[in-house]
Design a protein around this motif. Structure first.
Motif, mmCIF file in Angstrom:
data_model
loop_
_atom_site.group_PDB
_atom_site.id
_atom_site.type_symbol
_atom_site.label_atom_id
_atom_site.label_comp_id
_atom_site.label_asym_id
_atom_site.label_seq_id
_atom_site.Cartn_x
_atom_site.Cartn_y
_atom_site.Cartn_z
ATOM 1 N N ALA A 191 0.833 -1.199 0.000
ATOM 2 C CA ALA A 191 0.000 0.000 0.000
ATOM 3 C C ALA A 191 0.867 1.248 0.000
ATOM 4 O O ALA A 191 0.525 2.245 -0.642
ATOM 5 C CB ALA A 191 -0.921 -0.005 1.211
ATOM 6 N N ASP A 192 2.000 1.211 0.688
ATOM 7 C CA ASP A 192 2.840 2.413 0.830
ATOM 8 C C ASP A 192 4.117 2.363 -0.003
ATOM 9 O O ASP A 192 4.644 3.388 -0.386
ATOM 10 C CB ASP A 192 3.207 2.622 2.310
ATOM 11 N N GLU A 193 4.625 1.152 -0.248
ATOM 12 C CA GLU A 193 5.845 1.068 -1.063
ATOM 13 C C GLU A 193 5.475 0.422 -2.399
ATOM 14 O O GLU A 193 4.492 -0.324 -2.487
ATOM 15 C CB GLU A 193 6.949 0.289 -0.326
ATOM 16 N N ALA A 194 6.265 0.743 -3.434
ATOM 17 C CA ALA A 194 5.967 0.200 -4.766
ATOM 18 C C ALA A 194 6.407 -1.264 -4.829
ATOM 19 O O ALA A 194 7.497 -1.591 -4.351
ATOM 20 C CB ALA A 194 6.696 1.004 -5.821
ATOM 21 N N PRO A 195 5.578 -2.132 -5.385
ATOM 22 C CA PRO A 195 6.028 -3.509 -5.553
ATOM 23 C C PRO A 195 7.116 -3.592 -6.617
ATOM 24 O O PRO A 195 7.157 -2.782 -7.535
ATOM 25 C CB PRO A 195 4.758 -4.237 -6.017
ATOM 26 N N GLN A 196 7.994 -4.564 -6.469
ATOM 27 C CA GLN A 196 9.005 -4.845 -7.501
ATOM 28 C C GLN A 196 8.274 -5.500 -8.691
ATOM 29 O O GLN A 196 7.166 -5.999 -8.529
ATOM 30 C CB GLN A 196 10.054 -5.815 -6.936
ATOM 31 N N PRO A 197 8.933 -5.511 -9.853
ATOM 32 C CA PRO A 197 8.255 -6.100 -11.024
ATOM 33 C C PRO A 197 7.836 -7.558 -10.816
ATOM 34 O O PRO A 197 6.922 -8.042 -11.471
ATOM 35 C CB PRO A 197 9.309 -5.997 -12.132
#
Ligand SMILES: Nc1nc2c(c(=O)[nH]1)N[C@H]1C(S)=C(S)[C@@H](COP(=O)(O)OP(=O)(O)OC[C@H]3O[C@@H](n4cnc5c(N)ncnc54)[C@H](O)[C@@H]3O)O[C@H]1N2
Ligand code: MOO
Length: 401
Positions: free
Chosen positions: A194-200
């Motif tokens: 929710a707060d950090e971007a997921p890795q590919p």
């Protein structure tokens, strides 16, 4: 999977087979606001309905012997809702209002527009002269006799049922306990982010919200727990075993196919699940697994792909949970819709095709890149089920989200 390619030829057959193995949760909660709950006991009439002979019209309570053309008949008294009726004297009429009690001496009601109203008297118009015995009278007990069943056990209570219940003084009904459901999603790649971007290589847990959103609006379901398990055989086994103790049904997503980390089928067996089907002739959702425990609990392993998981939950989980909830009509007939711009493509499987409703009874296919396409899923209002080898406009069964 079984020696025959699929254990069942259609979703209905698979649903019926597993439904037979499930136990109704039972219970007997006293519930004042029983909207959306399932009646555990029938509701009976506490008095006749209507409670007395009442008028269906505003007009005049008459004796048929007074029905003579041209004569002026005096009006003596009124019968109004909320008061007992007056006595009706020979040779006179009683003015009466819709819902008021018909005086014992009257044998019909004439609508006021079928009379000529004079001061304290009326004359019948010709149209009134053919009045029959009982006309415009709703007889005591014609809807239900005191003590008779007005709603059976197994009814999923809606607004109409509540009106019936209150009419018979049932302000607190006996309902079954809600079906306790645990949702377990699986996969090391899946998280909240929710707060950090997921890795590919990572994904947000859309299946968890799809499933909970499909089942949560039903007051006859109680979501017991929502969990996420990593692709670790032991952890998954422990989570499932613990969840089974606390729940009547487990809905899982992912790990149900042929991959090296697809532990769901074996783990389901290890915790006592008897697999009724693993794989059905549907697309999307083919790897779906349905199991029942010896004590009648449901374990449904839905494929991880988001469209497959949502379709499986709507088409399989909801009716099966409804069966567990004690609903008599747990698998109601689906709505039928026509498919506009359907094309001529056919599949050797039942095609659960996502669509959007565009007019009354008419849907249009939503273009989709496949069962991982969450953009197309979000553009759809539900899906149609096109049987094996068929194509065209249908009508087809429609399952809204
Ligand atoms: N060799 C074969 N491979 C596959 C087959 C097959 O028959 N033979 N079937 C394919 C079909 S069809 C489907 S559907 C998938 C289902 O596989 P699983 O149930 O084992 O699901 P996963 O591999 O765990 O995940 C599939 C896909 O979905 C994503 N996923 C998983 N969980 C979530 C979640 N909670 N939220 C969002 N997305 C999720 C996952 O990352 C994968 O991309 O198997 C095919 N393979
Ligand atoms: O059947 Mo899978 O569910 O196509 O993607």
């Amino acid at each position: 999977m079984s020696a025959k390619k699929f254990a069942f030829d259609s979703p209905e057959e698979a649903i019926a087979a597993i439904a037979d193995r499930l136990k109704v949760v039972g219970g007997d909660d006293e519930c004042p606001s029983c909207l959306g709950r399932v009646l555990a006991k029938p509701v009976t009439a506490d008095r006749d309905s209507p409670a007395a002979d009442v008028s269906a019209m505003d007009g005049y309570a008459i004796r048929l012997s007074d029905l003579r053309p041209g004569e002026t008949i005096p009006v003596h008294g009124e019968s109004v809702p909320g008061s007992p009726p007056p006595t009706m004297n020979a040779g006179s009429l009683v003015r009466i209002f819709t819902g008021a009690i018909v005086p014992a001496a009257a044998d019909a009601v004439v609508k006021r527009e079928d009379t000529e109203e004079l001061e304290n008297a009326i004359r019948f118009r010709d149209v009134a002269l053919s009045t029959q015995v009982g006309e415009n009278i709703r007889r005591a007990g014609e809807n239900a006799k005191s003590g008779s069943t007005v709603l059976p056990a197994g009814v999923l209570v809606n607004a109409a049922h509540r009106a019936t219940m209150v009419n018979f003084g049932c302000y607190q009904a006996s309902v079954y306990s809600p079906v306790r459901v645990t949702v377990i999603t699986t996969g090391d790649e899946v998280g909240v982010f929710a707060d950090e971007a997921p890795q590919p290589w990572q994904l947000r847990n859309s299946n968890q919200v799809a499933l909970t959103s499909l089942i949560e609006p039903n007051p006859w379901i109680a979501i017991q727990a929502v969990q996420h398990a990593r692709d670790d055989r032991e952890t998954l086994q422990q989570s499932l075993a613990a969840a089974l103790d606390q729940s009547d049904a487990i809905l899982m997503t992912g790990g149900v196919s042929m991959g090296d980390y697809d532990y769901v089928p074996e783990v389901v067996r290890e915790v006592g699940g008897d697999v009724v089907f693993h794989g059905l002739p549907i697309r999307p959702g083919k790897p779906i697994l349905g199991a029942a425990t010896g004590d009648g609990k449901l374990i449904l392993g839905l494929p991880g792909n988001p469209v497959s998981a949502a379709v499986g939950c709507r088409r399989f989980a909801l009716p099966l949970l409804a069966k567990q909830s004690g609903q008599t009509e747990w698998c109601p007939p689906a709505m039928q819709v026509r498919l506009q711009a359907a094309g001529s493509k056919t599949l050797p499987l039942h095609w659960m095709r996502i669509v959007k409703m565009v007019a009354d009874g008419v849907a249009e296919p939503v273009f989709s890149q496949g069962s991982g396409d969450l953009v197309s899923l979000g553009q759809s209002s539900g899906f149609v089920e096109v049987p094996v080898g068929e194509s065209g406009e249908g009508p087809w069964r429609y399952y809204p989200w």
